[in-house]
Structure formats: structure tokens, C-alpha cells
Design a protein around this motif. Structure first.
Motif, PDB file in Angstrom:
ATOM      1  N   ILE A  18     -15.240  23.014 -63.306  1.00  0.00           N
ATOM      2  CA  ILE A  18     -16.681  22.996 -63.603  1.00  0.00           C
ATOM      3  C   ILE A  18     -16.765  24.476 -64.396  1.00  0.00           C
ATOM      4  O   ILE A  18     -17.682  24.569 -65.388  1.00  0.00           O
ATOM      5  CB  ILE A  18     -17.499  23.184 -62.282  1.00  0.00           C
ATOM      6  N   ALA A  19     -16.078  25.363 -63.932  1.00  0.00           N
ATOM      7  CA  ALA A  19     -15.908  26.725 -64.612  1.00  0.00           C
ATOM      8  C   ALA A  19     -15.428  26.997 -66.082  1.00  0.00           C
ATOM      9  O   ALA A  19     -15.730  27.546 -66.943  1.00  0.00           O
ATOM     10  CB  ALA A  19     -15.853  27.818 -63.673  1.00  0.00           C
ATOM     11  N   ALA A  20     -14.485  26.011 -66.117  1.00  0.00           N
ATOM     12  CA  ALA A  20     -13.389  25.995 -67.472  1.00  0.00           C
ATOM     13  C   ALA A  20     -13.937  26.118 -68.781  1.00  0.00           C
ATOM     14  O   ALA A  20     -13.613  26.971 -69.517  1.00  0.00           O
ATOM     15  CB  ALA A  20     -12.166  25.033 -67.266  1.00  0.00           C
ATOM     16  N   PRO A  21     -15.329  25.473 -68.873  1.00  0.00           N
ATOM     17  CA  PRO A  21     -15.766  25.285 -70.343  1.00  0.00           C
ATOM     18  C   PRO A  21     -16.282  26.661 -70.738  1.00  0.00           C
ATOM     19  O   PRO A  21     -16.234  27.261 -71.697  1.00  0.00           O
ATOM     20  CB  PRO A  21     -16.792  24.324 -70.552  1.00  0.00           C
ATOM     21  N   PHE A  30     -20.675  24.744 -75.377  1.00  0.00           N
ATOM     22  CA  PHE A  30     -20.702  24.353 -73.979  1.00  0.00           C
ATOM     23  C   PHE A  30     -21.456  22.749 -74.010  1.00  0.00           C
ATOM     24  O   PHE A  30     -21.413  22.268 -72.796  1.00  0.00           O
ATOM     25  CB  PHE A  30     -21.822  25.230 -73.281  1.00  0.00           C
ATOM     26  N   ASP A  31     -21.894  22.319 -75.041  1.00  0.00           N
ATOM     27  CA  ASP A  31     -22.346  20.830 -74.849  1.00  0.00           C
ATOM     28  C   ASP A  31     -21.542  19.742 -75.531  1.00  0.00           C
ATOM     29  O   ASP A  31     -21.935  18.682 -75.641  1.00  0.00           O
ATOM     30  CB  ASP A  31     -23.771  20.762 -75.527  1.00  0.00           C
ATOM     31  N   TYR A  39     -17.122  19.112 -66.718  1.00  0.00           N
ATOM     32  CA  TYR A  39     -18.005  19.320 -65.654  1.00  0.00           C
ATOM     33  C   TYR A  39     -18.258  17.993 -64.606  1.00  0.00           C
ATOM     34  O   TYR A  39     -18.255  17.967 -63.312  1.00  0.00           O
ATOM     35  CB  TYR A  39     -19.376  19.278 -66.303  1.00  0.00           C
ATOM     36  N   LEU A  40     -18.143  16.887 -65.242  1.00  0.00           N
ATOM     37  CA  LEU A  40     -18.386  15.563 -64.515  1.00  0.00           C
ATOM     38  C   LEU A  40     -17.165  15.329 -63.534  1.00  0.00           C
ATOM     39  O   LEU A  40     -17.389  15.047 -62.153  1.00  0.00           O
ATOM     40  CB  LEU A  40     -18.792  14.193 -65.311  1.00  0.00           C
ATOM     41  N   VAL A  41     -15.953  15.456 -63.832  1.00  0.00           N
ATOM     42  CA  VAL A  41     -14.737  15.160 -63.203  1.00  0.00           C
ATOM     43  C   VAL A  41     -14.662  16.433 -62.122  1.00  0.00           C
ATOM     44  O   VAL A  41     -14.319  16.232 -60.859  1.00  0.00           O
ATOM     45  CB  VAL A  41     -13.488  15.056 -64.034  1.00  0.00           C
TER      46      VAL A  41
END
Length: 116
Positions: A18-21, A30-31, A39-41
Motif C-alpha cells: 500500500i505504501a510502496a507507490p 500515483f494514479d 494498493y489493491l493487492v
């Protein structure tokens, strides 16, 4: 409460995804699809693992295994192979660690071990 090291590891890896991007500045920002995949995984790992920490559900390790396999191949399937090497390699390495932990938990469950 079923507490296994694999659950705690997968919970931390989910938070990492979740934080990696944000921390690794996934391109194109970011999009992008690489960010959303992360984010989803990551969110799915946190949810499934959190459920696993609260209650023993036999199928959850299979879900985690599938998520790990998806992380390994998603860069190729979603097309961020050339444009986002950081996201690609983060997914592959994190996916391998998730698959190893999940396979370990599944093998321990087959042997009837608790807390493995």
C-alpha cells in the motif's frame, strides 16, 4: 486466535504494498495501473491476513497464495514491464516472499502443526 509468522509477515507485506507507490515513486505517478495494482493487492493481503489473525479460516492461505502469484505475473500482464521497472521488481520480489510464506503455511497446516 491463530498466530503464525506467515500471517504477520503477510500483514507487513500488505502494508508495504500500500505504501510502496508513495515511497518508491512509481511511474507515471500515483494514479497509474502499477500503483492501483499495489494498493489493491496490498489491501487484500491486509484484509485476508487480518481475518486470519482473528479467526482460523482454512481457505485464506489459498487466497494469499493466489495474491502472491498475481504479484509475480501482474507486471507482465498489466503492461508495466518496460515503463515501471521499480513496480515490476517490487511486485516480483514481494510476490515470491508471499508465495514462499503461503506455501510454508499450507504445508504446516497439512502436517497439523499450529503456530508454524
Amino acid at each position: 486466535m491463530a498466530m503464525r509468522w506467515q500471517d504477520w509477515m503477510n500483514l507487513l507485506l500488505g502494508v508495504w504494498l500500500i505504501a510502496a507507490p508513495y515511497l518508491m515513486f512509481y511511474d507515471p505517478g500515483f494514479d497509474g495501473i502499477a500503483s492501483w495494482n499495489s494498493y489493491l493487492v496490498g489491501g487484500a493481503l491486509v484484509i485476508v491476513t487480518g481475518i486470519g489473525l482473528a479467526k482460523l479460516i482454512p481457505w485464506r492461505e489459498w487466497v494469499v497464495l493466489v495474491l502472491g502469484i498475481w504479484l509475480i505475473i501482474s507486471g507482465l500482464l498489466l503492461g508495466f514491464l518496460a515503463g515501471n521497472q521499480i513496480a515490476l521488481w517490487n511486485g516480483i520480489i514481494t510476490g515470491i516472499v508471499v508465495v514462499i510464506g503461503s506455501a510454508s503455511a499450507l504445508r504446516a497446516a497439512d502436517k497439523g502443526q499450529r503456530g508454524a
